[in-house]
Enzyme design. Sequence first.
Site, PDB file in Angstrom:
ATOM      1  N   LEU A 123       3.555   6.648   8.993  1.00 35.52           N
ATOM      2  CA  LEU A 123       2.907   5.341   9.115  1.00 35.52           C
ATOM      3  C   LEU A 123       3.918   4.201   9.087  1.00 35.52           C
ATOM      4  O   LEU A 123       3.703   3.164   9.706  1.00 35.52           O
ATOM      5  CB  LEU A 123       1.890   5.143   7.984  1.00 35.52           C
ATOM      6  CG  LEU A 123       0.661   6.067   8.010  1.00 35.52           C
ATOM      7  CD1 LEU A 123      -0.196   5.819   6.778  1.00 35.52           C
ATOM      8  CD2 LEU A 123      -0.155   5.862   9.276  1.00 35.52           C
ATOM      9  N   GLY A 124       5.015   4.393   8.382  1.00 32.05           N
ATOM     10  CA  GLY A 124       6.006   3.329   8.322  1.00 32.05           C
ATOM     11  C   GLY A 124       7.163   3.718   7.434  1.00 32.05           C
ATOM     12  O   GLY A 124       7.070   4.632   6.607  1.00 32.05           O
ATOM     13  N   GLY A 126      10.276   1.995   4.943  1.00 30.50           N
ATOM     14  CA  GLY A 126      10.751   0.814   4.245  1.00 30.50           C
ATOM     15  C   GLY A 126      12.176   1.001   3.787  1.00 30.50           C
ATOM     16  O   GLY A 126      12.872   1.939   4.196  1.00 30.50           O
ATOM     17  N   GLU A 195      -4.447   5.294  -1.577  1.00 28.47           N
ATOM     18  CA  GLU A 195      -5.521   4.964  -0.636  1.00 28.47           C
ATOM     19  C   GLU A 195      -4.946   4.683   0.749  1.00 28.47           C
ATOM     20  O   GLU A 195      -3.943   3.986   0.892  1.00 28.47           O
ATOM     21  CB  GLU A 195      -6.245   3.726  -1.168  1.00 28.47           C
ATOM     22  CG  GLU A 195      -7.266   3.126  -0.238  1.00 28.47           C
ATOM     23  CD  GLU A 195      -7.767   1.780  -0.751  1.00 28.47           C
ATOM     24  OE1 GLU A 195      -8.650   1.210  -0.100  1.00 28.47           O
ATOM     25  OE2 GLU A 195      -7.251   1.310  -1.796  1.00 28.47           O
ATOM     26  N   ASP A 239       7.912  -8.603  -5.009  1.00 30.01           N
ATOM     27  CA  ASP A 239       8.320  -8.382  -3.608  1.00 30.01           C
ATOM     28  C   ASP A 239       7.152  -8.665  -2.669  1.00 30.01           C
ATOM     29  O   ASP A 239       6.910  -7.928  -1.711  1.00 30.01           O
ATOM     30  CB  ASP A 239       8.826  -6.952  -3.413  1.00 30.01           C
ATOM     31  CG  ASP A 239       9.562  -6.782  -2.075  1.00 30.01           C
ATOM     32  OD1 ASP A 239      10.031  -7.801  -1.529  1.00 30.01           O
ATOM     33  OD2 ASP A 239       9.659  -5.646  -1.585  1.00 30.01           O
ATOM     34  N   LYS A 241       5.374 -10.166   0.329  1.00 30.83           N
ATOM     35  CA  LYS A 241       5.754 -10.611   1.671  1.00 30.83           C
ATOM     36  C   LYS A 241       4.666 -10.150   2.629  1.00 30.83           C
ATOM     37  O   LYS A 241       3.854  -9.282   2.284  1.00 30.83           O
ATOM     38  CB  LYS A 241       7.113 -10.031   2.077  1.00 30.83           C
ATOM     39  CG  LYS A 241       7.190  -8.509   2.016  1.00 30.83           C
ATOM     40  CD  LYS A 241       8.605  -8.041   2.318  1.00 30.83           C
ATOM     41  CE  LYS A 241       8.720  -6.524   2.174  1.00 30.83           C
ATOM     42  NZ  LYS A 241      10.097  -6.052   2.427  1.00 30.83           N
ATOM     43  N   PRO A 242       4.605 -10.717   3.824  1.00 34.25           N
ATOM     44  CA  PRO A 242       3.520 -10.348   4.750  1.00 34.25           C
ATOM     45  C   PRO A 242       3.451  -8.856   5.060  1.00 34.25           C
ATOM     46  O   PRO A 242       2.364  -8.303   5.223  1.00 34.25           O
ATOM     47  CB  PRO A 242       3.847 -11.167   6.013  1.00 34.25           C
ATOM     48  CG  PRO A 242       4.591 -12.352   5.498  1.00 34.25           C
ATOM     49  CD  PRO A 242       5.401 -11.844   4.350  1.00 34.25           C
TER      50      PRO A 242
END
Length: 722
Positions: A123-124, A126, A195, A239, A241-242
């Site tokens: 999914l992503g 970081g 979740e 932390d 942030k958008p």
Amino acid sequence: MADLPAPDDQLDEAFAAYLHSCDTGEVGSREEFLAQFPDLADDLKELMDAADMIGGLTQAEASIDTPAPTDTGAETISVSAAAGADDSGLDPAATLPMANRPKGDPGPTLPFDLGDYQLLEVLGRGGMGVVYLAKQNHLDRMVAVKMIRSGMLAGADEVRRFYTEAQAAARLHHPGIVSVHQFGHRAGHHFFSMEYVAGTDLQKRINGSILEPRVAARYVRDVANAIQHAHQNEVLHRDLKPANVLIDKSDRVHVTDFGLAKNLDADSSVTGSGAAVGTPHYMAPEQAGGHSDRASKQSDVYSLGAILFACVAGRPPLVGDTVMQTLLQVVHEPAPPLRSVRPETPVDLDTIVAKCLEKNPLKRYQSAEELADELDAFLQGRPIAARPRSAMMKTWHWLERVPVVGALTGRHVVETSVSHRRFQACILFLFLLTPLAGVALLQVWHHYNNVLPQSIQLAGGLDGGVYNDVTKRISDRLVDDYGVQVQLIPTAGSFDNRARLLAGDVHLAPMQASAISGDQLCVVAPLFYEAVHVVVHHELPVESIEDLAGYDVAVGPPLSGSRRTAELVFDSIQLEPAIRPREVSGWSEMYQPNAPRAAVICIGKRSTLVSNLLTSGDWKLVPIPDAIQISLQHPTLRPMSIHADEYPDANLPAAGIATIGTTAFLAARQDTPGDLVSAALKVLYEQPTLFPSLISRSNAAEWQGLSFHPVARRYFQRNQTQ
């Protein structure tokens, strides 16, 4: 000409950029990165493969000393990886050198079984972890599983930070915070499940397009409510942030990534004093200065203000060319006003953001709940508690950025603009030549003159004319939007308004194009078209304006635009002196028995005055022939038609009535405060439409040859490029 970098230097710089991208989580895939350096791709790939192999060994060593998870209320599992334990769940790819894994994927080969979880897709990624979409088999549900990102930086500190995130999030139970289900260690992998939020994140939403102020305020209000819950449970996020705000398919927000969280009731932070933790664009000044141990609830409030700024402006409040420059700006430079980046931002929202972004934590909102309440008030149209900074305070903050002033006041100036350097040169020069101080004072005076006046005078027009109605509507919106006092001044029309503007008796005035001339007057905006209505009583044998010779004809007062337009028409068709003009002080006199039986009225189409005359059955409209020739003689006039649907009860011919027309403008002096012009433009074009016949701002380019106020010209030029 500067020497080009040697090939080896280019390779070193490219590889350093790759390592930095991996560290910050900005790299997408290896192929995407290599595509940026086609001439170095082969050599760069060899370095990447070698780094991945070393990273795999580093991770294996770091996993020997892994802290045991602390019971936080969430279910935990811990499967031993010691000799003799069941290692059947190990991913075969995890035991291979990184060079033998799929390109661009440093993690396990998918699909991958992790105990009760089957990892399906990434999914992503970081800075420290990878998040996978997974299926939890026993509960038959989709979840998100976060694992430490394999590679060179997966050390013991990162493992501790990973478990700090799981523990911090697991103690929070709020619909606006992503819930943690389970965390532990299995098959050599540290992980926790949480979740799964199907949708997008706020950063991607901003990247797609900047948000409407009310939408942005709603998102940040909901995030603030979630962070208030975290603060009540003694957890600082640190932390925000958008990218850490997820938006589900129902448009609800969910806060995630507590990797830098700090528990206020225990010394659980994985960083200490001297480390700047967070994302530079969104961290509070106390964090950016390396004092992460001083982070407080107001630090998260600062980040919420920075997120709100980015949502509305499309960029963070402070942006430097490098990470270090950004950190220095966050610590020392004041954040710009939101309205300086997006002028149409409501004043209250600009005030809320400014209070969040104060350098001094004591000047910010003292809790996330207080910020959420302010945003609620803004969304509901109620007054907010915060007050905007005064013009004097704004001026002082600007002066503090002048290097010599900053040195005298102890203010550290990171970088200065051209205007600040020039101002400093003026100050130094004033010490040598005292008379030049007057120049600086004039500049300051000019600055104050651009501030929106608290008492505004608007000129109107003739009794029964449309100018009074237009200025009344502008006045109502100025009062509602800006809370200023507005005085409406009745006048004798366009040329009376011109005289009052030149004398400084009024700030704004509607007037016809022919009245706007000279160096002192300028245009704020075109308002509407005005048509010449030649109204004749049925008892007169008149079929066009040329037949009015010898009759009494009502015209406006000498200082009215209607009177001026009538005189131009009479002159063009050579009716003077054959016609007998009779002056009326107000068009309501046309209803009196002794009124003239003909009138030349220059007024907006669909006029109530003209409509009432025509529907009475006693009056009719007659045409003005040769409209084109008249417009050639007088450039402020233009051919026009009055259509049947504009006076539906008057039985006008289907082809309409030929006539001549002009344009009404909102005018001001060249020295009118810029904030007042901006406010007038805002109230003119905000929804709902001020009045049906208002000329749209997209058509304002038609009058670009006129002398516009500088603020108005920039406003319409921006509209043309959008």
